[in-house]
Motif scaffolding. Structure first.
Motif, short mmCIF file in Angstrom:
data_model
loop_
_atom_site.label_atom_id
_atom_site.label_comp_id
_atom_site.label_asym_id
_atom_site.label_seq_id
_atom_site.Cartn_x
_atom_site.Cartn_y
_atom_site.Cartn_z
N ILE A 1 0.85 -1.19 0.00
CA ILE A 1 0.00 0.00 0.00
C ILE A 1 0.88 1.24 0.00
N GLY A 2 0.60 2.15 -0.94
CA GLY A 2 1.38 3.38 -0.96
C GLY A 2 1.02 4.28 -2.12
N THR A 3 1.51 5.50 -2.07
CA THR A 3 1.32 6.41 -3.20
C THR A 3 2.26 6.01 -4.32
N PRO A 4 1.99 6.44 -5.56
CA PRO A 4 2.94 6.14 -6.64
C PRO A 4 4.37 6.57 -6.32
N ALA A 5 4.51 7.72 -5.67
CA ALA A 5 5.85 8.19 -5.32
C ALA A 5 6.52 7.24 -4.34
N ALA A 6 5.80 6.82 -3.32
CA ALA A 6 6.36 5.92 -2.32
C ALA A 6 6.72 4.57 -2.93
N LEU A 7 5.84 4.05 -3.75
CA LEU A 7 6.13 2.76 -4.40
C LEU A 7 7.35 2.86 -5.30
N GLY A 8 7.50 4.00 -5.96
CA GLY A 8 8.66 4.20 -6.83
C GLY A 8 9.97 4.27 -6.08
N ARG A 9 9.92 4.58 -4.79
CA ARG A 9 11.15 4.66 -3.99
C ARG A 9 11.63 3.30 -3.49
N ILE A 10 10.79 2.29 -3.59
CA ILE A 10 11.14 0.99 -3.02
C ILE A 10 12.31 0.30 -3.73
N PRO A 11 12.31 0.17 -5.08
CA PRO A 11 13.40 -0.58 -5.72
C PRO A 11 14.80 -0.06 -5.40
N PRO A 12 15.04 1.26 -5.43
CA PRO A 12 16.39 1.72 -5.08
C PRO A 12 16.78 1.38 -3.64
N ILE A 13 15.80 1.39 -2.74
CA ILE A 13 16.10 1.05 -1.35
C ILE A 13 16.45 -0.44 -1.22
N LEU A 14 15.73 -1.27 -1.97
CA LEU A 14 16.00 -2.71 -1.91
C LEU A 14 17.40 -3.04 -2.40
N GLY A 15 17.76 -2.43 -3.53
CA GLY A 15 19.08 -2.69 -4.10
C GLY A 15 19.31 -4.16 -4.35
N ASP A 16 20.47 -4.68 -3.93
CA ASP A 16 20.85 -6.07 -4.19
C ASP A 16 20.11 -7.07 -3.31
N GLU A 17 19.36 -6.59 -2.32
CA GLU A 17 18.63 -7.51 -1.44
C GLU A 17 17.41 -8.12 -2.12
N SER A 18 17.00 -7.58 -3.25
CA SER A 18 15.80 -8.04 -3.93
C SER A 18 16.09 -9.27 -4.78
N SER A 19 15.14 -10.20 -4.81
CA SER A 19 15.25 -11.38 -5.68
C SER A 19 14.72 -11.06 -7.06
N ASN A 20 14.99 -11.94 -8.01
CA ASN A 20 14.48 -11.74 -9.37
C ASN A 20 12.94 -11.73 -9.37
N ALA A 21 12.36 -12.60 -8.55
CA ALA A 21 10.89 -12.67 -8.48
C ALA A 21 10.32 -11.36 -7.96
N LEU A 22 10.91 -10.82 -6.91
CA LEU A 22 10.43 -9.57 -6.35
C LEU A 22 10.67 -8.41 -7.30
N ASP A 23 11.82 -8.41 -7.98
CA ASP A 23 12.09 -7.37 -8.98
C ASP A 23 11.02 -7.36 -10.06
N GLY A 24 10.64 -8.55 -10.51
CA GLY A 24 9.62 -8.64 -11.56
C GLY A 24 8.28 -8.12 -11.10
N ALA A 25 7.92 -8.44 -9.85
CA ALA A 25 6.63 -7.99 -9.31
C ALA A 25 6.61 -6.47 -9.18
N LEU A 26 7.70 -5.89 -8.66
CA LEU A 26 7.75 -4.43 -8.50
C LEU A 26 7.77 -3.72 -9.85
N GLU A 27 8.45 -4.31 -10.83
CA GLU A 27 8.48 -3.71 -12.17
C GLU A 27 7.08 -3.65 -12.75
N LEU A 28 6.32 -4.73 -12.58
CA LEU A 28 4.93 -4.76 -13.07
C LEU A 28 4.09 -3.70 -12.38
N ILE A 29 4.27 -3.56 -11.07
CA ILE A 29 3.50 -2.55 -10.32
C ILE A 29 3.82 -1.15 -10.82
#
Length: 380
Positions: A347-375
């Motif tokens: 749950i979040g605003t478009p701006a907040a959701l857009g800030r998540i991938p840079p914060i995750l960095g290398d901790e994100s899995s390929n599956a999670l990267d794909g889900a966030l990209e779709l969002i």
């Protein structure tokens, strides 16, 4: 959202949807049941089929706007205006009478002769039109069009509709029409459908909205219906248009359209509207585009659009490690990951959701990267 007074008829959020019935005094008009030359016959049609079935406004057209016909001059419309004025004299019912024209000379003659409002299908392409309407304190429907008196409604790119609506400004009693229909060869059914999807955005101007969608091709195409069989799709779209904020529905099918509009009105979003020393109005904003139009209206920066709407996405199949790192990253970004036994809601605003991938960095899995990209591809 302001309320417009059209000869005593209030048009706006705090009032029921208004139905605009159509009468034509032009033989070339395609909808023959609404075409009349004899004023007495025309008046009987208005009393029985328009006002009698629930029309609040009667819009009288002097010429067909079909692009295959030559455009009448102002003089040509003035010749037909006499018939329209005679119709008004013969009508016994009570309604607001609107003249459909693109010329200020015709509007002037119509308003001085007994008409109450103007339906300008060229959207102030005649720069004198707003002056005339203000002179008579008349409401005016302004349809989005190019700055050309011969090309009503010929706007192909939906984003260009906004510039067209702003052409030569607004009067205090302007009603906006985003112009549905095949006004040019380049305009597609997909263009009309996108305009309908974005109908709430036009509320950002703060003026009431008129839509003319009766049996239009972009609706018929969805169900594969002919014009004769297209009433059900028109009625479905009418309810949706009112729910999305339309205030006037222009139609040839008055009785049925009135009922559909009332259903849309009954189940539309209920927003706070409280006047006072500090007035409060909850805006009908569901997308960043909606918010951006309101920010433009008040002269504010559009930077806030990405913080104006909350989006909610359900994620299933997250691993425990993905859930853990996403929970922390969402919190740092100003969003929330609410997890349950079977899934999680991001749950979040478009701006907040857009800030998540840079914060995750290398901790994100390929599956999670794909889900966030779709969002991120689908938030606006």
């Amino acid at each position: 959202m302001r309320t417009v007074d059209a000869a005593g008829l209030s048009i706006g959020d705090d009032h029921p949807p208004r139905i605009m019935g159509v009468l034509n005094v032009s033989n070339e008009s395609p909808y023959k049941p609404s075409v009349f030359n004899d004023p007495a016959e025309a008046a009987a049609y208005v009393d029985e089929k328009l006002i009698g079935e629930g029309a609040d406004i009667v819009d009288i057209g002097l010429e067909s706007a079909n692009k295959k016909f030559d455009v009448l001059s102002a003089e040509g419309e003035l010749e037909r205006l006499e018939t329209a004025l005679s119709v008004i004299d013969h009508v016994s019912g009570d309604a607001v009478f609107s003249i459909e024209t693109r010329y200020h000379e015709v509007a002037d003659a119509a308003l001085s002769g007994g008409f109450d409002m103007v339906n300008d299908i060229c959207g102030f392409a005649d720069p004198e039109m707003p002056r005339v309407c203000e002179q008579y304190d008349a409401a005016v429907a302004k349809m989005a069009s190019p700055p050309d008196l011969t090309r009503p409604g010929a706007i192909e790119n939906v984003d260009d509709i906004y510039d067209a609506l702003e052409l030569n400004g607004f009067t205090d009693k302007t009603i906006l029409d985003p112009a549905f229909g095949g006004w040019s060869e380049e305009k597609t059914l997909a263009d009309d459908r996108e305009t309908f999807h974005r109908l709430r955005e036009f509320r950002g101007y703060g003026y009431p909205i008129l839509v003319s969608i009766n049996r239009k091709n972009f609706l018929r195409d969805v169900a594969g219906r002919s014009t004769e069989d297209a009433l059900p799709v028109s009625l479905a779209a009418t309810s949706m248009a009112v729910e999305r904020g339309a205030h006037i529905i222009r139609t040839h099918d008055v009785r049925e359209t009135r009922d559909a509009a009332l259903i849309g009105h009954e189940f539309k979003r209920r927003r706070i509207r409280e006047p006072g020393d500090v007035s409060v109005e909850e805006l009908d904003v569901t997308t960043t585009g909606d918010a951006g139009r309101h920010l433009n209206r008040i002269g504010a920066s559009r930077e806030a659009t990405q913080e104006s709407v909350t989006r909610v996405f359900e994620l299933e199949g997250l691993s425990q490690s993905d859930r853990s790192v996403l929970t922390a990253a969402a919190s740092d970004a100003g969003a929330v990951l609410a997890g349950g036994e079977t899934g999680a809601l991001l749950i979040g605003t478009p701006a907040a959701l857009g800030r998540i991938p840079p914060i995750l960095g290398d901790e994100s899995s390929n599956a999670l990267d794909g889900a966030l990209e779709l969002i991120l591809e689908n938030i606006r």
